[in-house]
Scaffold this motif. Structure first.
Motif, short mmCIF file in Angstrom:
data_model
loop_
_atom_site.label_atom_id
_atom_site.label_comp_id
_atom_site.label_asym_id
_atom_site.label_seq_id
_atom_site.Cartn_x
_atom_site.Cartn_y
_atom_site.Cartn_z
N PHE A 56 0.79 -1.23 0.00
CA PHE A 56 0.00 0.00 0.00
C PHE A 56 0.83 1.29 0.00
O PHE A 56 0.34 2.31 -0.45
CB PHE A 56 -0.96 0.00 1.18
N ALA A 57 2.05 1.24 0.50
CA ALA A 57 2.84 2.47 0.59
C ALA A 57 4.15 2.39 -0.16
O ALA A 57 4.69 3.42 -0.55
CB ALA A 57 3.11 2.81 2.06
N ASN A 98 -4.50 2.67 -5.34
CA ASN A 98 -5.62 1.91 -5.91
C ASN A 98 -5.90 0.65 -5.11
O ASN A 98 -7.06 0.26 -4.93
CB ASN A 98 -5.35 1.54 -7.38
N ARG A 99 -4.86 0.02 -4.58
CA ARG A 99 -5.08 -1.16 -3.75
C ARG A 99 -5.81 -0.78 -2.45
O ARG A 99 -6.66 -1.53 -1.97
CB ARG A 99 -3.76 -1.88 -3.48
N VAL A 100 -5.49 0.39 -1.91
CA VAL A 100 -6.23 0.87 -0.73
C VAL A 100 -7.70 1.03 -1.08
O VAL A 100 -8.59 0.59 -0.32
CB VAL A 100 -5.64 2.21 -0.22
N ARG A 101 -7.99 1.61 -2.21
CA ARG A 101 -9.38 1.80 -2.63
C ARG A 101 -10.10 0.47 -2.79
O ARG A 101 -11.26 0.33 -2.40
CB ARG A 101 -9.42 2.60 -3.94
N ILE A 102 -9.42 -0.51 -3.36
CA ILE A 102 -10.01 -1.84 -3.54
C ILE A 102 -10.34 -2.45 -2.19
O ILE A 102 -11.45 -2.97 -1.98
CB ILE A 102 -9.07 -2.75 -4.36
N VAL A 103 -9.40 -2.42 -1.27
CA VAL A 103 -9.63 -3.01 0.05
C VAL A 103 -10.78 -2.32 0.76
O VAL A 103 -11.61 -2.97 1.39
CB VAL A 103 -8.33 -2.98 0.90
N LYS A 104 -10.86 -1.02 0.66
CA LYS A 104 -11.96 -0.29 1.31
C LYS A 104 -13.31 -0.70 0.72
O LYS A 104 -14.30 -0.82 1.45
CB LYS A 104 -11.73 1.21 1.22
N GLU A 105 -13.37 -0.92 -0.59
CA GLU A 105 -14.61 -1.40 -1.21
C GLU A 105 -14.96 -2.79 -0.70
O GLU A 105 -16.12 -3.08 -0.41
CB GLU A 105 -14.48 -1.43 -2.74
N GLU A 134 -17.12 0.47 -9.92
CA GLU A 134 -17.22 1.32 -8.73
C GLU A 134 -16.05 2.29 -8.60
O GLU A 134 -16.21 3.43 -8.19
CB GLU A 134 -17.32 0.43 -7.48
N LEU A 135 -14.85 1.82 -8.95
CA LEU A 135 -13.65 2.62 -8.78
C LEU A 135 -13.21 3.34 -10.05
O LEU A 135 -12.21 4.04 -10.06
CB LEU A 135 -12.51 1.74 -8.25
N ASP A 136 -13.97 3.13 -11.13
CA ASP A 136 -13.67 3.75 -12.42
C ASP A 136 -12.23 3.43 -12.87
O ASP A 136 -11.47 4.31 -13.23
CB ASP A 136 -13.90 5.26 -12.36
N LEU A 137 -11.90 2.13 -12.79
CA LEU A 137 -10.60 1.64 -13.24
C LEU A 137 -10.80 0.56 -14.28
O LEU A 137 -11.85 -0.10 -14.32
CB LEU A 137 -9.80 1.06 -12.05
N ASN A 138 -9.80 0.35 -15.10
CA ASN A 138 -9.83 -0.69 -16.11
C ASN A 138 -9.88 -2.06 -15.44
O ASN A 138 -9.23 -2.29 -14.42
CB ASN A 138 -8.56 -0.54 -16.97
N ASP A 156 -7.75 -6.53 -11.97
CA ASP A 156 -7.31 -7.92 -11.95
C ASP A 156 -5.86 -8.03 -11.46
O ASP A 156 -5.53 -8.89 -10.64
CB ASP A 156 -7.47 -8.53 -13.35
N HIS A 157 -5.01 -7.15 -11.94
CA HIS A 157 -3.61 -7.13 -11.51
C HIS A 157 -3.50 -6.89 -10.00
O HIS A 157 -2.78 -7.59 -9.29
CB HIS A 157 -2.83 -6.06 -12.28
N HIS A 158 -4.22 -5.88 -9.51
CA HIS A 158 -4.17 -5.55 -8.09
C HIS A 158 -4.74 -6.69 -7.23
O HIS A 158 -4.20 -7.01 -6.17
CB HIS A 158 -4.88 -4.25 -7.79
N LEU A 159 -5.82 -7.30 -7.69
CA LEU A 159 -6.40 -8.43 -6.95
C LEU A 159 -5.41 -9.59 -6.88
O LEU A 159 -5.29 -10.25 -5.84
CB LEU A 159 -7.71 -8.89 -7.58
N ASP A 160 -4.69 -9.84 -7.97
CA ASP A 160 -3.66 -10.89 -7.96
C ASP A 160 -2.60 -10.60 -6.90
O ASP A 160 -2.19 -11.49 -6.16
CB ASP A 160 -3.00 -11.04 -9.32
N MET A 161 -2.15 -9.35 -6.85
CA MET A 161 -1.14 -8.98 -5.85
C MET A 161 -1.68 -9.11 -4.43
O MET A 161 -1.00 -9.61 -3.54
CB MET A 161 -0.63 -7.55 -6.09
N LEU A 162 -2.90 -8.66 -4.23
CA LEU A 162 -3.51 -8.73 -2.90
C LEU A 162 -3.73 -10.19 -2.48
O LEU A 162 -3.54 -10.54 -1.33
CB LEU A 162 -4.82 -7.95 -2.88
N GLU A 163 -4.10 -11.03 -3.44
CA GLU A 163 -4.29 -12.45 -3.14
C GLU A 163 -2.94 -13.11 -2.82
O GLU A 163 -2.83 -13.90 -1.88
CB GLU A 163 -4.96 -13.15 -4.32
N GLU A 164 -1.92 -12.77 -3.60
CA GLU A 164 -0.58 -13.33 -3.38
C GLU A 164 -0.06 -13.02 -1.98
O GLU A 164 0.67 -13.81 -1.40
CB GLU A 164 0.36 -12.76 -4.44
N HIS A 165 -0.44 -11.87 -1.44
CA HIS A 165 0.02 -11.46 -0.11
C HIS A 165 -1.02 -11.72 0.98
O HIS A 165 -0.94 -11.16 2.07
CB HIS A 165 0.44 -9.99 -0.14
N ASN A 166 -2.01 -12.55 0.67
CA ASN A 166 -3.00 -13.01 1.64
C ASN A 166 -3.85 -11.88 2.23
O ASN A 166 -4.22 -11.93 3.40
CB ASN A 166 -2.33 -13.83 2.75
#
Length: 91
Positions: free
Chosen positions: A9-10, A17-24, A38-42, A47-57
């Protein structure tokens, strides 16, 4: 886990954008299309950010492939205070 959160996140590009995803996802589970709308993103960006967030549990997907929902993990929920601290600095 705290080091991973600071990195996600930092310390890396796309953290805001990952912060925004987690808040949603904290409000309710959503699929990638819903997050993109909802976030007006491609979709590919989400998908890329979700992969990273999933990879880091941070998030975990439902068992369905089509329209799979994403949920915050229990491990992440235990570190929500750290996330809040980080998100205040990133926002």
């Amino acid at each position: 886990m705290e080091k991973a959160l600071w990195y996600l996140f930092a310390g890396s590009r796309g953290g805001a954008n990952r912060v925004r995803i987690v808040k949603e996802l904290a409000d309710q589970p959503r699929n990638a299309n819903e997050l993109a709308d909802e976030l007006d993103l491609n979709y590919n960006t989400i998908d890329h950010h979700l992969d990273m967030l999933e990879e880091h549990n941070v998030v975990e997907p439902s068992d369905h492939d089509y329209g799979k929902l994403y949920f915050l993990t229990d491990q992440f929920e235990q570190h929500s205070d750290t996330f809040e601290t980080i998100s205040e600095k990133v926002s």
